[in-house]
Design an enzyme around this catalytic site. Structure first.
Site, PDB file in Angstrom:
ATOM      1  N   GLU A 146       0.950  -1.270   0.023  1.00 35.64           N
ATOM      2  CA  GLU A 146      -0.055   0.063  -0.037  1.00 35.64           C
ATOM      3  C   GLU A 146       0.675   1.283  -0.033  1.00 35.64           C
ATOM      4  OE1 GLU A 146      -4.232  -0.866   2.305  1.00 35.64           O
ATOM      5  OE2 GLU A 146      -2.621  -0.183   3.321  1.00 35.64           O
ATOM      6  N   CYS A 147       0.732   2.148  -0.981  1.00 40.72           N
ATOM      7  CA  CYS A 147       1.482   3.568  -0.875  1.00 40.72           C
ATOM      8  C   CYS A 147       2.981   3.191  -0.793  1.00 40.72           C
ATOM      9  CB  CYS A 147       0.855   4.430   0.311  1.00 40.72           C
ATOM     10  SG  CYS A 147       1.187   6.203  -0.229  1.00 40.72           S
ATOM     11  N   GLY A 148       3.548   3.720   0.335  1.00 42.25           N
ATOM     12  CA  GLY A 148       5.019   3.605   0.478  1.00 42.25           C
ATOM     13  C   GLY A 148       5.270   2.146   0.128  1.00 42.25           C
TER      14      GLY A 148
END
Length: 436
Positions: free
Chosen positions: A330-332
């Site tokens: 997720e994301c990072g």
């Protein structure tokens, strides 16, 4: 016993909600009270400060991404085995977005659903009698929302305090206190908000200073007495299982680079029988071999890209894990699954290379808002087409993103789906943060 609760809210962001919330939480905890905390809306950073202030885990309540049953179940859990629940609002009291599961995502929705009164904190800098007009609007805008009273913030003088307090009193609003301008109690910030609790130097001393500040200028006993319990809002069997856990044994990265993982997800997955095992990539730890799935949460990999690029055991272990079991970022975490990440100084760092993705912080652009996503294919999170609700919050620029999408997503103001993220074999990821 169901503990009474209240929500600290304001007319806008930057009004002092976090200052009042943390100071109040710490002050009540120092008095021996069992204080549970909640955060309205999508936020990873504030709940970690809540936990540090109270010694108890804080949860998120979000009326856009969560249905009413889940909100009631989570709030009921927080209110049990506690003496009081203190909620911190997000943005302005009524700010939100259309198309939510149980509301617009506003703090006002949570107050109305749970029957908790709102304690307003109002920044009166640059105002005198006009403060009363703003407070009147907040107090009367929505009949479902009950206002317990107000704390004035950034008061410039005794005369200033008297002018704004007299205006509020004329509205029959209880004034619980007035905070003078004091930048010394501010917590350090960076691009996604506050510096994380675990990275804040002398955090306990800072929290005690906030509590001292609030004790000196706010009637803490009266604020606590204004909290209300609405036992009917908390059914015994709230909707706790948001999703079937994506696996039985889940490896989850957790350190300063991977810290954005919602506690309510961990709570729901464990309640459904899953086991969670945390590991630290920054300590060059690979995902535990005995796990069935690896989850890389969001966080701040851009601040630690050099160390991650040199974490050979982590990267090789992650690549080996992905040959036989699912990996999701997720994301990072999504950025770390890519080929490379360019940091803010323009230096390029090789990442895991499991997805055809390159990202950069050299040219930053804010991406922010709620997202509705449907899985593009069968996935550990569910069958193709399953609806996920969450949000996106990052500054990364995509330099390259090639392959099949993880999901088809839209924001709260759009009727059109667009490809989001990537999937390749057992590996998937996107900038989407799952909430409910």
């Amino acid at each position: 016993m169901i503990a009474p609760g209240l929500i600290i809210a304001a007319a806008r962001s930057g009004s002092g909600k976090t200052t009042l919330a943390l100071g109040l939480m710490r002050a009540l905890t120092r008095r021996g009270m069992r204080v549970s905390a909640v955060k309205c809306g999508p936020d990873y950073i504030d709940p970690a400060f809540h936990a540090a202030a109270t010694g108890r885990q804080s949860l998120n309540l979000d009326s856009w991404a969560m249905d009413a049953g889940l909100i009631a179940g989570l709030a009921g859990g927080a209110a049990r085995d506690a003496d009081i629940v203190v909620g911190e609002g997000a943005m302005g009291l009524f700010d939100g977005a259309p198309g939510g599961a149980a509301g617009v995502g506003a703090s006002a929705d949570i107050a109305a659903l749970l029957g908790w009164p709102v304690l307003l904190i109002h920044d009166v800098s640059g105002q005198a009698q006009t403060a009363a007009a703003v407070l009147r609007g907040l107090a009367t805008h929505d009949a479902r929302v009950k206002i317990a009273g107000v704390v004035m913030n950034r008061v410039g003088s005794e005369r200033h305090r008297r002018l704004v307090s007299e205006g509020a009193a004329a509205l029959d609003l209880t004034v619980f206190g007035a905070l003078p301008r004091n930048e010394s109690v501010a917590l350090p910030e960076r691009h996604l908000g506050l510096v994380q609790a675990g990275e804040t130097a002398d955090l306990d001393a800072r929290l005690d200073a906030l509590a001292d500040f609030i004790e000196a200028h706010v009637d803490v006993d009266a604020v606590a007495a204004s909290a209300r319990s609405s036992e009917g809002a908390f059914p015994t069997g709230g909707s706790q299982n948001i999703f079937k856990p994506p696996a039985h044994r889940i490896a989850i990265a957790r350190d300063d680079a991977f810290s954005f993982f919602y506690p309510h997800l961990a709570q729901a997955w464990r309640a459904a029988g899953a086991e969670l095992f945390f590991f630290a990539p920054l300590a060059d730890e690979p995902p535990p071999e005995h796990c069935d799935l690896c989850w890389l949460p969001g966080g701040y990999p851009e601040l630690h890209a050099g160390r991650l690029a040199q974490a050979g055991r982590f990267l090789s272990g992650l690549r080996q894990f992905a040959t036989t079991r699912p990996v999701h970022g997720e994301c990072g975490g999504y950025m770390v699954l890519g080929r490379g990440l360019v940091d803010a100084a323009g230096a390029a760092h090789a990442m895991a290379g499991l997805l055809d993705l390159e990202t950069s912080f050299a040219k930053r652009k804010l991406h922010l808002g709620y997202r509705r996503a449907r899985l593009a294919a069968d996935h550990s999170l569910g069958a193709a087409g399953r609806l996920l609700r969450g949000h996106e919050f990052h500054y990364a620029t995509i330099l390259r993103e090639t392959g099949e999408p993880f999901a088809l997503a839209r924001d709260a103001y759009s009727d059109n789906d667009a490809p989001a993220g990537l999937r390749q074999g057992r590996v998937s990821g996107s900038f989407f943060h799952l909430i409910g």
